[in-house]
Enzyme design. Structure first.
Site, mmCIF file in Angstrom:
data_model
loop_
_atom_site.group_PDB
_atom_site.id
_atom_site.type_symbol
_atom_site.label_atom_id
_atom_site.label_comp_id
_atom_site.label_asym_id
_atom_site.label_seq_id
_atom_site.Cartn_x
_atom_site.Cartn_y
_atom_site.Cartn_z
ATOM 1 N N ASP A 104 0.869 -1.173 0.000
ATOM 2 C CA ASP A 104 0.000 0.000 0.000
ATOM 3 C C ASP A 104 0.907 1.225 0.000
ATOM 4 O OD1 ASP A 104 -1.988 1.918 0.455
ATOM 5 O OD2 ASP A 104 -3.077 0.635 1.871
ATOM 6 N N ASP A 205 -2.629 4.794 -2.768
ATOM 7 C CA ASP A 205 -3.528 5.577 -1.926
ATOM 8 C C ASP A 205 -3.856 6.920 -2.595
ATOM 9 O OD1 ASP A 205 -4.612 5.744 0.934
ATOM 10 O OD2 ASP A 205 -3.444 7.587 0.859
ATOM 11 N N GLU A 247 -6.562 3.875 -5.870
ATOM 12 C CA GLU A 247 -7.710 4.338 -5.100
ATOM 13 C C GLU A 247 -8.114 5.707 -5.646
ATOM 14 O OE1 GLU A 247 -9.151 5.432 -0.550
ATOM 15 O OE2 GLU A 247 -7.219 6.081 -1.308
ATOM 16 N N HIS A 321 -10.860 -0.790 5.073
ATOM 17 C CA HIS A 321 -10.563 -0.250 6.405
ATOM 18 C C HIS A 321 -11.154 1.148 6.619
ATOM 19 C CE1 HIS A 321 -7.729 1.403 3.622
ATOM 20 N NE2 HIS A 321 -7.370 2.308 4.500
ATOM 21 N N ASP A 322 -11.794 1.712 5.609
ATOM 22 C CA ASP A 322 -12.352 3.065 5.730
ATOM 23 C C ASP A 322 -13.877 3.079 5.824
ATOM 24 O OD1 ASP A 322 -9.832 4.266 5.534
ATOM 25 O OD2 ASP A 322 -9.957 4.493 3.356
HETATM 26 O O1 TEU Z 1 -8.333 7.115 2.038
HETATM 27 C C1 TEU Z 1 -8.701 8.209 1.254
HETATM 28 C C2 TEU Z 1 -9.838 8.951 1.725
HETATM 29 O O2 TEU Z 1 -10.182 9.927 1.117
HETATM 30 C C3 TEU Z 1 -10.493 8.461 2.969
HETATM 31 O O3 TEU Z 1 -9.802 9.039 4.016
HETATM 32 C C4 TEU Z 1 -11.897 8.801 3.018
HETATM 33 O O4 TEU Z 1 -12.159 10.065 2.547
HETATM 34 C C5 TEU Z 1 -12.387 8.719 4.404
HETATM 35 O O5 TEU Z 1 -12.120 7.454 4.923
HETATM 36 C C6 TEU Z 1 -13.838 8.991 4.414
HETATM 37 O O6 TEU Z 1 -14.194 9.266 5.688
HETATM 38 C C7 TEU Z 1 -7.000 6.733 2.053
HETATM 39 C C8 TEU Z 1 -6.819 5.624 3.054
HETATM 40 O O7 TEU Z 1 -7.544 4.507 2.643
HETATM 41 C C9 TEU Z 1 -7.196 6.133 4.405
HETATM 42 O O8 TEU Z 1 -7.153 5.123 5.390
HETATM 43 C C10 TEU Z 1 -6.256 7.255 4.761
HETATM 44 O O9 TEU Z 1 -6.642 7.839 5.977
HETATM 45 C C11 TEU Z 1 -6.240 8.341 3.679
HETATM 46 O O10 TEU Z 1 -6.132 7.813 2.370
HETATM 47 C C12 TEU Z 1 -5.039 9.257 3.863
HETATM 48 O O11 TEU Z 1 -3.874 8.615 3.483
#
Ligand code: TEU
Ligand code: CA
Length: 545
Positions: A104, A205, A247, A321-322
């Site tokens: 990642d 990411d 992503e 995970h989000d």
């Molecule tokens: O996520 C991108 C992102 O935009 C998310 O943070 C999303 O907007 C959020 O979860 C919605 O509430 C990536 C990763 O997957 C995330 O875990 C990271 O926090 C983020 O990038 C920053 O690197």
């Protein structure tokens, strides 16, 4: 048949990718945080599922402000997770089992503790200064209204430089300046280094945000975006059998055809969220909770199936995970938990694309409800502070967190019924979901009709049946709000899926059986009832010509 599909370089079109959130996967030294030896100890388990690759959320050196998405050294492993030697063992052990490791990579920003930023912030004439995104301004008056995804302004003042730096995410995640060729070269070299270590691919990411244009308040799809991605691909990915997944929250089918152009000029596939935000109220933050309209889901899935067929490649997922756990979100995490978990799996795994299986999803793991001070995610912690200051009650803040908080998907993996679900012998960094005595891997491995074994059957089916890879897609009775049914058709086979998205018995659409063939897989142990779909029932039919 599409020639590109037979190319061995496109192995990932036939694969399922398992996602590990390492903090919450398996702890071996009792510090309450999952680690690399823990992942190694579970490789046999992962292999049992039949997946070909594992995407692991970041384990690089990091102050862990955003659980590793704030990297302070791309070429080292954080002591939280182990050492670079552990990582080498993991790559080798995975490789021995035919499993690729997908790194990642966070290329949009680094940690504010990365050596590059420590230099950059020293002065305006430091050679690394221009590696980040700076604007002049007055203390207290940021250059513009841009906001951080995690709340507050996206600009942070640095006294030494008398300037603001941009951070689209937390204040400890300064944005890299991709317009500086030295930055791009350094990142490409770093990626190549990981290829040399044996990485099988990269999950990139927020890759759609690298070419930001803060003066125009543009974050995603900046003017130079695809030029940079093509350059990176040319330098590191082309002609290899790496899998690369971008992503991209901003992706549309139109931009996705660039991201995942079958000519290999950018990435293997796109990871976009249009289906997963359908319960969001238009124009409102994710915290204001709405409900899902099934025809919206069909419209979005159908659109992507049609518009990328032959001209791009999509990821298929319900969880990562989000986002909250799908059974709690759009299914049932009570009586019909197992049926609904299998139903979501069945609907998704009949589609074209590459499925992602997020740890615990194969068990039908659920959301949780903790006390307000038990949450750990920076996004949630910031939300609590912000909303309390704005006068919201704790009760209303918790309602949002229960529905949408990222920690829902981050509770420790439930391995068995022993203390702390077998995740750790110590104090877990985030509380274990109390339902682990009922929901755990040990129990499901043993039981033929478990959610886990349903996933194994679906994964095997995808490998076997070419129609899932390249068949056309058509909806059956699109207008029904209770049943999702579709058909995939190729020269030699027809695959038909019908699924009840409600907790009630509903009328089984007879149209499903036209040209459907034999029932291949269902999510109820006893045989189907004529004319009826039981709560969350899903059936998958297969006809071979
Ligand atoms: O996520 C991108 C992102 O935009 C998310 O943070 C999303 O907007 C959020 O979860 C919605 O509430 C990536 C990763 O997957 C995330 O875990 C990271 O926090 C983020 O990038 C920053 O690197
Ligand atoms: Ca540990």
């Amino acid at each position: 048949m599409d020639l590109a599909l037979n190319n061995h370089n496109n192995w990932w079109k036939k694969s399922v990718i398992y996602q590990i959130y390492p903090r919450s996967f398996c702890d071996t030294n009792g510090d309450g945080i999952g680690d690399i030896p823990g992942i190694i100890s579970k490789l046999d388990y992962i292999q049992t599922l039949g997946v070909d690759a594992v995407w692991i959320s970041p384990m690089y050196a990091s102050p862990q402000d955003d659980n590793g998405y704030d990297i302070s050294d791309y070429q080292d492993i954080d002591p939280t997770f182990g050492t670079m030697d552990d990582m080498r063992v993991l790559l080798k052990e995975a490789n021995n089992r035919g499993i690729k490791i997908i790194m990642d990579m966070v290329l949009n920003h680094t940690s504010d503790e990365h050596a590059w930023f420590l230099e950059a912030k020293q002065s305006r004439d430091n050679p690394k200064h221009d590696w980040y995104v700076w604007r002049d301004g007055e203390p207290g008056t940021p250059p513009n209204e841009m906001c951080s995804v995690f709340g507050g302004s996206a600009w942070e003042w640095v006294e030494e430089c008398q300037q603001y730096y941009l951070h689209q995410f937390s204040v400890k995640q300064p944005d890299l300046n991709w317009d500086n060729p030295e930055v791009r070269e350094a990142l490409y070299d770093m990626l190549q280094w990981w290829v040399d270590q044996g990485a099988g691919g990269f999950r990139l990411d927020v890759i759609d945000q690298i070419a930001k244009e803060p003066d125009r308040m543009v974050t995603a799809e900046g003017t130079m975006l695809h030029t940079y991605v093509k350059e990176m691909s040319e330098r590191v990915f082309r002609g290899t059998d790496l899998v690369t997944v971008g992503e991209a929250w901003s992706a549309t089918p139109e931009t996705a055809r660039k991201w995942s152009n079958p000519d290999g000029s950018e990435l293997s596939m796109v990871f976009q969220f249009e289906h997963i935000v359908l319960d969001q109220l238009p124009g409102q933050p994710k915290w204001d909770v709405g409900s899902l309209k099934l025809t919206d889901l069909k419209r979005v899935f159908g659109k992507w199936q049609h518009e990328l067929n032959g001209s791009g490649w999509n990821s298929l997922f319900w969880n990562n995970h989000d986002v909250p756990r799908i059974v709690s979100r759009w299914g049932d995490d009570g009586v019909y938990r197992e049926q609904s978990a299998k139903m979501f799996a069945t609907v998704l795994y009949g589609l074209q694309g590459t499925p992602y299986l997020y740890q615990g999803e194969e068990l039908g793991m659920t959301n949780t409800r903790y006390a307000i001070d038990e949450y750990r995610d920076i996004e949630t912690v910031n939300l609590i502070a912000e909303r309390r200051a704005a006068g919201y009650s704790d009760e209303s803040i918790l309602a949002s967190i229960y529905a949408k908080g990222r920690d829902n998907g981050r509770t420790p993996m439930q391995w068995d019924a022993s203390c702390n679900a077998g995740f750790t012998s110590g104090e877990p960094w985030l509380k274990v979901n109390p339902n682990y005595a009922q929901i755990n891997a040990a129990e499901q491995l043993e039981r033929a009709d478990s959610v886990l074994n349903h996933y194994r059957r679906l994964i095997a089916l995808r490998k076997r049946e070419q129609v899932i890879l390249d068949g056309s897609y058509e909806d059956i009775l699109f207008d029904r709000e209770d049943v999702y049914a579709y058909r995939r058709v190729s020269e030699d086979a027809v695959l038909t899926v019908a699924a009840n998205f409600t907790g009630n018995e509903v009328e089984f659409p007879a149209e499903v059986l036209e040209n459907a063939g034999m029932l291949e897989l269902g999510n109820y142990a006893d045989s189907p009832i004529n004319g009826t779909l039981r709560p969350f029932e899903a059936r998958l039919y297969l006809k071979k010509n």
